[in-house]
Scaffold this active site. Sequence first.
Site, PDB file in Angstrom:
ATOM      1  N   GLU A  35       0.827  -1.208   0.000  1.00 33.06           N
ATOM      2  CA  GLU A  35       0.000   0.000   0.000  1.00 33.06           C
ATOM      3  C   GLU A  35       0.861   1.258   0.000  1.00 33.06           C
ATOM      4  O   GLU A  35       0.565   2.230  -0.686  1.00 33.06           O
ATOM      5  CB  GLU A  35      -0.938   0.014   1.220  1.00 33.06           C
ATOM      6  CG  GLU A  35      -2.202  -0.776   1.013  1.00 33.06           C
ATOM      7  CD  GLU A  35      -2.986  -0.333  -0.213  1.00 33.06           C
ATOM      8  OE1 GLU A  35      -3.186   0.875  -0.412  1.00 33.06           O
ATOM      9  OE2 GLU A  35      -3.371  -1.215  -1.002  1.00 33.06           O
ATOM     10  N   TYR A 118      -6.565   7.473   4.441  1.00 34.67           N
ATOM     11  CA  TYR A 118      -6.934   6.561   3.351  1.00 34.67           C
ATOM     12  C   TYR A 118      -6.061   5.310   3.356  1.00 34.67           C
ATOM     13  O   TYR A 118      -6.552   4.196   3.122  1.00 34.67           O
ATOM     14  CB  TYR A 118      -6.862   7.291   2.004  1.00 34.67           C
ATOM     15  CG  TYR A 118      -7.829   8.436   1.966  1.00 34.67           C
ATOM     16  CD1 TYR A 118      -9.198   8.209   2.101  1.00 34.67           C
ATOM     17  CD2 TYR A 118      -7.390   9.746   1.839  1.00 34.67           C
ATOM     18  CE1 TYR A 118     -10.110   9.259   2.107  1.00 34.67           C
ATOM     19  CE2 TYR A 118      -8.284  10.808   1.850  1.00 34.67           C
ATOM     20  CZ  TYR A 118      -9.645  10.559   1.978  1.00 34.67           C
ATOM     21  OH  TYR A 118     -10.534  11.595   1.992  1.00 34.67           O
ATOM     22  N   ASP A 136      -8.202   5.981  -3.344  1.00 33.48           N
ATOM     23  CA  ASP A 136      -6.890   6.289  -3.932  1.00 33.48           C
ATOM     24  C   ASP A 136      -7.178   6.870  -5.310  1.00 33.48           C
ATOM     25  O   ASP A 136      -8.350   7.143  -5.633  1.00 33.48           O
ATOM     26  CB  ASP A 136      -5.981   5.042  -3.971  1.00 33.48           C
ATOM     27  CG  ASP A 136      -6.460   3.992  -4.956  1.00 33.48           C
ATOM     28  OD1 ASP A 136      -7.535   4.194  -5.584  1.00 33.48           O
ATOM     29  OD2 ASP A 136      -5.767   2.984  -5.129  1.00 33.48           O
TER      30      ASP A 136
END
Length: 357
Positions: A35, A118, A136
């Site tokens: 990520e 996020y 995203d």
Amino acid sequence: MVPLLSIKLLDWFNLNARILPWRQNPQPYRIWIAEIMLQQTRVDTVIPYFNRWMEEFPDIRSVAQADQVDVLRVWEGLGYYARARNLHQAAQIIQEKYHGELPKKPEELRSLPGIGEYSANAIASIAFNVDLPTLDGNISRVLARLIALEAPVQDKISRQTLLNFASTLLPIGHAGEFNQALMELGALVCLPHKPHCDQCPLIENCQSFTKGVQEKIPQKLSKKNLPHITATAGVIWQNHRVLIAQRPPKGLLGGLWEFPGGKLEDGETLEDCLLRELKEELDLPVEIDKKIAVYQHTYTHFRITLHAYCCHPLTHPIPKPKIQPAFYWVATSELSQFPMGKIDRQIAQSIFKESLC
Ligand code: SF4
């Protein structure tokens, strides 16, 4: 009840999900690293870096115990180096505070360096299946097109609108799969330019397609002219070795190694700028021999033109760093062991291959 749109999306994802290294073995540590690497970076670019990272640092403990220079060396070329420094620092906190286990709670994830709202939601949903939506670049584009959002997705109000919309679609118990499905649809079908609407499972739910405006959404932010700076760097030789200095740990390219120099000031010549910077930063008087080359690069917030010169020290061959934390005299064959930003690596490769000085 799960919305029909979400069922269609999950069915599509089950048939079309790419085989990616972090999906094949979805341990929380691997999801976290993926990520962070995927922020502002494409999957194809990330895969070799991810595999190399896992070879060098197979678990959180190995990251926590590594030297920062080794973390930056593995990260070199991926850009946005604060991500690597934050990963290193976060691994040390996880070792100490969470007994080496990535925490599950989004608020605990958010307390770690480099993990914002996020990213925390993405990691919590994908690694631990916590029921949270995330945004995203890919997800924002897909959602904005589905509702034909008439504002840039970066706006604060737009982000809240998209997050609220995503929450209404989230199938309870399948958040990780759902978030990845939206990311995948954005990466494979709902492309920034020329989306493949004819292959999209959500075509009947898409307001942008119905209105024929899918190429115009998301709306672009008005582009500001990036400021431009001019800078100089010295390739300083002594006894067949060249001087490199380490940048301060925080800020742009923090902790990376460079050929020392700095920004041109008003009314200065390039040569005066280099002599002043070397005196200020290293207390090192030099004589400039010749210019090697001019390099250009664009960072997120500015553009730079850097003029590199060959130099040799004058009366005081040993630098006394005033600003830069460390320096080394190295053989050109050793330069590859020191992590560097893009321009400094270009200079290093030039002097190694072409014996320019
Ligand atoms: Fe994107 Fe086209 Fe699908 Fe709409 S129909 S979500 S614009 S690919």
